[in-house]
Design a protein around this motif. Structure first.
Motif, PDB file in Angstrom:
ATOM      1  N   GLY A   1     -56.037  -3.747   7.491  1.00  0.00           N
ATOM      2  CA  GLY A   1     -55.791  -3.188   8.814  1.00  0.00           C
ATOM      3  C   GLY A   1     -56.373  -4.054   9.910  1.00  0.00           C
ATOM      4  O   GLY A   1     -56.618  -5.257   9.733  1.00  0.00           O
ATOM      5  N   HIS A   2     -56.619  -3.421  11.064  1.00  0.00           N
ATOM      6  CA  HIS A   2     -57.109  -4.127  12.247  1.00  0.00           C
ATOM      7  C   HIS A   2     -58.460  -4.795  11.978  1.00  0.00           C
ATOM      8  O   HIS A   2     -58.678  -5.967  12.321  1.00  0.00           O
ATOM      9  CB  HIS A   2     -57.214  -3.141  13.400  1.00  0.00           C
ATOM     10  N   ALA A   3     -59.378  -4.044  11.350  1.00  0.00           N
ATOM     11  CA  ALA A   3     -60.716  -4.588  11.090  1.00  0.00           C
ATOM     12  C   ALA A   3     -60.642  -5.805  10.177  1.00  0.00           C
ATOM     13  O   ALA A   3     -61.301  -6.823  10.423  1.00  0.00           O
ATOM     14  CB  ALA A   3     -61.608  -3.510  10.478  1.00  0.00           C
ATOM     15  N   ALA A   4     -59.835  -5.710   9.135  1.00  0.00           N
ATOM     16  CA  ALA A   4     -59.705  -6.830   8.197  1.00  0.00           C
ATOM     17  C   ALA A   4     -59.115  -8.048   8.891  1.00  0.00           C
ATOM     18  O   ALA A   4     -59.578  -9.181   8.696  1.00  0.00           O
ATOM     19  CB  ALA A   4     -58.836  -6.418   7.019  1.00  0.00           C
ATOM     20  N   GLY A   5     -58.084  -7.832   9.702  1.00  0.00           N
ATOM     21  CA  GLY A   5     -57.453  -8.942  10.401  1.00  0.00           C
ATOM     22  C   GLY A   5     -58.407  -9.657  11.336  1.00  0.00           C
ATOM     23  O   GLY A   5     -58.433 -10.897  11.403  1.00  0.00           O
TER      24      GLY A   5
ATOM     25  N   ASP B   1     -43.155  -7.911  15.825  1.00  0.00           N
ATOM     26  CA  ASP B   1     -43.819  -9.170  16.169  1.00  0.00           C
ATOM     27  C   ASP B   1     -44.937  -8.967  17.183  1.00  0.00           C
ATOM     28  O   ASP B   1     -45.979  -9.620  17.110  1.00  0.00           O
ATOM     29  CB  ASP B   1     -42.799 -10.185  16.693  1.00  0.00           C
ATOM     30  N   LYS B   2     -44.754  -8.056  18.139  1.00  0.00           N
ATOM     31  CA  LYS B   2     -45.796  -7.808  19.143  1.00  0.00           C
ATOM     32  C   LYS B   2     -46.919  -6.941  18.585  1.00  0.00           C
ATOM     33  O   LYS B   2     -48.027  -6.924  19.123  1.00  0.00           O
ATOM     34  CB  LYS B   2     -45.196  -7.148  20.376  1.00  0.00           C
ATOM     35  N   LEU B   3     -46.640  -6.225  17.513  1.00  0.00           N
ATOM     36  CA  LEU B   3     -47.633  -5.339  16.922  1.00  0.00           C
ATOM     37  C   LEU B   3     -48.634  -6.095  16.051  1.00  0.00           C
ATOM     38  O   LEU B   3     -49.785  -5.682  15.910  1.00  0.00           O
ATOM     39  CB  LEU B   3     -46.910  -4.279  16.080  1.00  0.00           C
ATOM     40  N   LEU B   4     -48.195  -7.205  15.474  1.00  0.00           N
ATOM     41  CA  LEU B   4     -49.044  -7.953  14.548  1.00  0.00           C
ATOM     42  C   LEU B   4     -50.253  -8.551  15.269  1.00  0.00           C
ATOM     43  O   LEU B   4     -50.145  -9.040  16.394  1.00  0.00           O
ATOM     44  CB  LEU B   4     -48.251  -9.078  13.888  1.00  0.00           C
ATOM     45  N   LEU B   5     -51.408  -8.533  14.595  1.00  0.00           N
ATOM     46  CA  LEU B   5     -52.613  -9.137  15.170  1.00  0.00           C
ATOM     47  C   LEU B   5     -52.482 -10.646  15.282  1.00  0.00           C
ATOM     48  O   LEU B   5     -52.966 -11.256  16.241  1.00  0.00           O
ATOM     49  CB  LEU B   5     -53.825  -8.801  14.301  1.00  0.00           C
TER      50      LEU B   5
END
Length: 358
Positions: A10-14, A57-61
């Protein structure tokens, strides 16, 4: 050399794996996640992505090719079933095992699901993942009747998007005002009025007892006996932390994975030796340096770093972060193991526990 393994994508991992590379780490890194997509932002799911304003595409970190370019190995659509701390490995559902040098748990949370009658009907949705929102977007159409269970951020953001897309929307909140858990009364009143101005039917102090329908939901049954017609239901009643993997591995959990001020889990063996100590216990440490002592007190945790020879933890004692506790051991060189002897206030020794020095 075994890689750094991150469980959760998720966000934290990214952010973590990007930070490792930005700070000069060259260790191999592997990330394991049970969703199909690489790490992405969750907050826009109920707004820009649900509305169709944003694509994936805009959602990806980070762009998909970022990970390969930075020698970060993404493993998607996989579930980590177990951690073997002694062997320093993880095991996937498939039975495949992977060794690690350091292990990061970024397992996040999952939606709290209702178990009321009808909760398994079609078109009853939860909003947490890309797949969830893709399903909701497929069900949305102008004129459809949407009932949202829960008047928190997720529910209200979804209501706003649905109204813009032409759906009829009702929000049911069991508390006496919307957003009661996260905002003061004045803010609740402001957002209540704003949503009503845009045509949202908000009902507070309303408990949902069942969903009606055959195969697909067609109504929401409330505690006062009222039934609201519904073509679509979205439930947003909070989340639960994913602690099962950590708990099964013997790590401390308490409505989340309990960690110290450096983010190290209580009971883990990454980088430093950790021992949980409860009130009234005595810990004796012989010939070891940089012992990490964690004191559990009324569900909270306090940590102290010291070269410890012995220390008594008394009831009500507050050991602060970074506080030196105990006396320095005399001989710290060439030691391969540490003996922890845990006793109660009567000094009756429990069985010894050995922790290897790393």
């Amino acid at each position: 050399m075994p890689p750094v393994i991150v469980v959760g994508a998720g966000h934290a991992a990214g952010q973590l794996v990007a930070g490792l590379r930005q700070n000069g780490s060259t260790e191999p890194v592997h990330v394991f996640g049970d969703e199909h997509a690489p790490p992405y932002q969750r907050p826009p799911l109920s707004k820009q992505y649900l509305s169709g304003e944003w694509g994936l595409d805009k959602l990806l970190l980070r762009p998909v090719n970022f990970y390969a370019q930075k020698d970060i190995h993404l493993h998607t659509d996989v579930h980590v079933a177990a951690i073997d701390r002694a062997a320093r490995t993880i095991r996937l559902d498939s039975g495949e095992t992977h060794a690690y040098s350091h292990l990061v748990l970024a397992t996040g949370s999952r939606v709290r699901r209702l178990t009321i009658p009808g909760s398994d009907l079609g078109n009853v949705f939860y909003l947490r993942t890309l797949a969830d929102v893709d399903g909701i977007r497929g069900a949305f159409a102008p004129g459809k009747r949407l009932v949202i269970v829960g008047g928190g951020y997720i529910g209200l953001e979804t209501a706003a998007v649905a109204r813009k897309l032409g759906l009829e929307v009702a929000v049911l909140e069991m508390e006496s005002r919307i957003q009661q858990r996260v905002t003061p009364p004045a803010m609740s009143a402001f957002y209540d009025a704003l949503h009503r101005e845009h045509g949202v039917d908000i009902r507070v102090s309303t408990r949902v007892t069942a969903f009606s329908g055959t195969g697909t939901v067609d109504g929401v049954v409330c505690g006062d006996g009222a039934v609201l017609p519904a073509d679509i239901v979205i439930v947003g009643v909070g989340v639960l932390p994913n602690t099962e993997l950590a708990a099964a591995a013997g790590l401390a959990v308490d409505n989340g994975i309990v960690v110290d001020s450096k983010g190290i889990s209580i009971g883990c063996d990454i980088g430093t030796t950790v021992k949980s100590v409860f009130e009234g216990e005595v810990i004796l440490v012989n010939n070891y340096d940089d012992v990490h002592l964690v004191v559990i007190k009324h569900g909270r945790y306090f940590t102290g770093y010291s070269n410890i020879n012995s220390v008594t933890v008394s009831k009500g004692q507050n050991v602060k972060v970074g506080q030196a506790i105990g006396k320095a051991a005399a001989n710290l060189d060439g030691v391969g193991a540490v003996e922890f002897q845990i006793s109660n206030e009567n000094s009756e020794l429990n069985p010894e526990a050995w922790l290897k020095r790393r």
